[in-house]
Scaffold this motif. Structure first.
Motif, PDB file in Angstrom:
ATOM      1  N   ILE A  28       0.932  -1.277   0.048  1.00 32.80           N
ATOM      2  CA  ILE A  28      -0.102  -0.050   0.197  1.00 32.80           C
ATOM      3  C   ILE A  28       1.084   1.243  -0.039  1.00 32.80           C
ATOM      4  O   ILE A  28       0.747   2.219  -0.740  1.00 32.80           O
ATOM      5  N   MET A 147      -1.653  -7.559  -3.727  1.00 33.61           N
ATOM      6  CA  MET A 147      -2.895  -7.112  -3.150  1.00 33.61           C
ATOM      7  C   MET A 147      -2.631  -5.461  -2.739  1.00 33.61           C
ATOM      8  O   MET A 147      -3.350  -4.734  -2.980  1.00 33.61           O
ATOM      9  N   ALA A 150      -1.941  -3.331  -5.565  1.00 29.02           N
ATOM     10  CA  ALA A 150      -3.215  -3.393  -6.479  1.00 29.02           C
ATOM     11  C   ALA A 150      -4.175  -2.339  -5.865  1.00 29.02           C
ATOM     12  O   ALA A 150      -4.701  -1.561  -6.863  1.00 29.02           O
ATOM     13  N   VAL A 151      -4.486  -2.428  -4.868  1.00 31.32           N
ATOM     14  CA  VAL A 151      -5.474  -1.468  -4.232  1.00 31.32           C
ATOM     15  C   VAL A 151      -4.765   0.053  -3.913  1.00 31.32           C
ATOM     16  O   VAL A 151      -5.777   0.970  -3.648  1.00 31.32           O
ATOM     17  N   SER A 152      -3.617  -0.032  -3.797  1.00 28.44           N
ATOM     18  CA  SER A 152      -3.009   1.359  -3.221  1.00 28.44           C
ATOM     19  C   SER A 152      -3.244   2.558  -4.176  1.00 28.44           C
ATOM     20  O   SER A 152      -3.732   3.549  -3.501  1.00 28.44           O
ATOM     21  N   LYS A 154      -5.903   2.875  -7.126  1.00 27.32           N
ATOM     22  CA  LYS A 154      -7.189   2.862  -7.478  1.00 27.32           C
ATOM     23  C   LYS A 154      -8.088   2.816  -6.481  1.00 27.32           C
ATOM     24  O   LYS A 154      -9.203   3.677  -6.562  1.00 27.32           O
ATOM     25  N   PHE A 155      -7.871   2.216  -5.240  1.00 28.18           N
ATOM     26  CA  PHE A 155      -8.936   2.093  -4.202  1.00 28.18           C
ATOM     27  C   PHE A 155      -8.611   2.681  -2.984  1.00 28.18           C
ATOM     28  O   PHE A 155      -9.368   2.923  -2.012  1.00 28.18           O
ATOM     29  N   ILE A 156      -7.411   3.328  -2.795  1.00 28.22           N
ATOM     30  CA  ILE A 156      -6.951   4.018  -1.589  1.00 28.22           C
ATOM     31  C   ILE A 156      -6.537   5.610  -2.131  1.00 28.22           C
ATOM     32  O   ILE A 156      -7.402   6.457  -1.685  1.00 28.22           O
ATOM     33  N   ASP A 262      -6.123   2.354 -13.365  1.00 27.75           N
ATOM     34  CA  ASP A 262      -6.566   1.032 -13.688  1.00 27.75           C
ATOM     35  C   ASP A 262      -5.445   0.078 -14.112  1.00 27.75           C
ATOM     36  O   ASP A 262      -5.502  -1.316 -14.064  1.00 27.75           O
ATOM     37  N   PHE A 265      -3.559  -1.431 -11.276  1.00 29.94           N
ATOM     38  CA  PHE A 265      -4.410  -2.271 -10.562  1.00 29.94           C
ATOM     39  C   PHE A 265      -4.343  -3.877 -11.446  1.00 29.94           C
ATOM     40  O   PHE A 265      -4.014  -5.140 -10.622  1.00 29.94           O
TER      41      PHE A 265
END
Length: 414
Positions: A28, A147, A150-152, A154-156, A262, A265
């Motif tokens: 992250i 993981m 990947a989220v670091s 796009k989602f955080i 994207d 990710f």
């Protein structure tokens, strides 16, 4: 076949814990940092070389010293220390002004956190808990890194920046690391002996547990050590360059910030597929061949970045490169344990990780300077493509395993 106690081996809980540790202390925060570079450049007027140089400066200053001492401390306590440093560092980035001196100082805190809570202590713990299934256990743990990475963005990072601004986003991200505290206090243990167990849950301990750790002097006299260090230095230099500059490369090609998130990710999802596949293969085939394959997966698709603005190219690049990326980091400690023994792993990685990290951070700085001077990434991409393939060539010269291990297996067979 060695008899094993009934029930789930506690080492799998350790592997699951390392999954989360690597997610929150490497995946992250480190994969998110390049997403903030353009905000630093815009807010403070820094050049790309200066912005990417913070990590390089801190790596050269901190890691060579810290790596030599990591084997002296409890790995679990080191991770707790590193977790606290991550909170301080990310809050520091969120509160800093335009001072490059302060920026570089905070990167020194980051690198101390990385060596304390990142790959080295997790690799050491897993190598103590596993022998025959070390590749599978490392694969599970490194899924967390993928993981988390990947989220670091796009989602955080992206949602937090859009809602609160980039400075608050960094501070909020820092406090996420504290989620690890219950695992570190109540689950993680340094060695299976602390739970009355042996590696892999076997009824007897493997011979490597009784081996004396190799001295630094003995390691430095071995050709295999230098091949592994040089090969991984080159490959990780290419990886660091892509990680640190991918967003800036894509923005130069006219791609959007959302496309960057994207692509990152997808890249890191495929990195987890690489970890699962290569970890499984590493337990069944010579680790050297698996490592060479991973390094080629990293190096061969790099020229595709010349055409990143063409339809579909970012996704194809992300899938191929990501698969190799997943196994690249993971194969270094697996190969090191194979060649030098698990009890020497902390010392081996205490040298190799700082060397690799210098490559991981120095070459991104060189790319930034080259872009500042030339106005594009063309020459830089040629350089890192060659670098990655040189790394694969060096690893191909490694033996399949150490001569001592081969002799031991031959003796046991007789």
């Amino acid at each position: 076949m060695q008899a094993r106690p009934q029930g789930t081996f506690y080492g799998w809980y350790i592997a699951a814990s390392c999954f989360f540790i690597l997610a929150f202390t490497v995946g992250i925060p480190l994969y998110a940092m390049p997403f903030y570079y353009d905000y630093f450049i815009e807010a403070f007027g820094w050049s790309r070389g200066s912005t990417t140089g913070g990590m390089a400066f801190a790596t050269v200053l901190i890691l060579p010293i810290a790596g030599l001492f990591v084997h002296r401390f409890s790995t679990r306590k080191l991770i707790i220390f590193g977790m606290v440093l991550w909170v301080a560092a990310l809050n520091g980035f969120g509160l800093m002004g335009g001072s490059l001196v302060l920026y570089y100082a905070i990167w020194c805190v980051v690198q101390t956190a990385y060596v304390s809570a990142g790959p080295i202590p997790n690799q050491v713990i897993l190598s103590q808990w596993f022998h025959r299934k070390r590749g599978t256990a490392m694969g599970i743990a490194y899924l967390g890194l993928g993981m988390g990475g990947a989220v670091s963005q796009k989602f955080i990072a992206l949602p937090l920046i859009q809602r609160y601004g980039w400075q608050a986003a960094l501070r909020i991200s820092g406090f996420l690391t504290l989620a690890l505290l219950p695992l570190l206090l109540f689950v993680v243990r340094d060695r299976p002996q602390e739970k009355g167990l042996h590696p892999d849950g076997d009824a007897i301990e493997p011979p490597e547990v009784r081996e004396e750790p190799r001295s630094f002097g003995r390691l430095l006299r071995q050709r295999s050590f230098w091949l592994l260090a040089f090969g991984s230095f080159c490959s990780l230099g290419a990886i660091g360059s892509v990680t640190q500059h991918l967003k800036l490369m894509f923005l130069d090609k006219g791609l959007t910030e959302a496309t960057v998130a994207d692509t990152t990710f997808l890249l890191l999802i495929f990195s987890n597929l690489g970890r699962i596949g290569m970890g499984w293969l590493a337990d069944r085939f010579p680790k050297k061949f698996v490592m060479v394959a991973a390094y080629l997966f990293v190096g061969l698709p790099l020229p595709m970045l010349f055409f990143a603005d063409q339809p579909g190219i970012p996704w194809i690049f992300a899938m191929i490169y990501g698969f190799g990326l997943g196994a690249d980091f993971m194969m270094i400690p697996l190969m090191a344990a194979e060649l030098f023994g698990a009890n020497s792993l902390a010392r081996v990685m205490g040298i190799i990780l700082p060397v690799d990290s210098i490559g991981l951070t120095l070459f991104p700085f060189v790319l930034g300077v080259m872009h500042d001077q030339l106005g594009n990434y063309n020459a830089a991409l040629l350089m890192i493509s060659a670098l990655a393939l040189i790394g694969a060539a060096a690893v191909s010269l490694l033996p399949k395993k150490s001569p001592a291990a081969a002799h031991s297996e031959s003796t046991e067979a007789d």
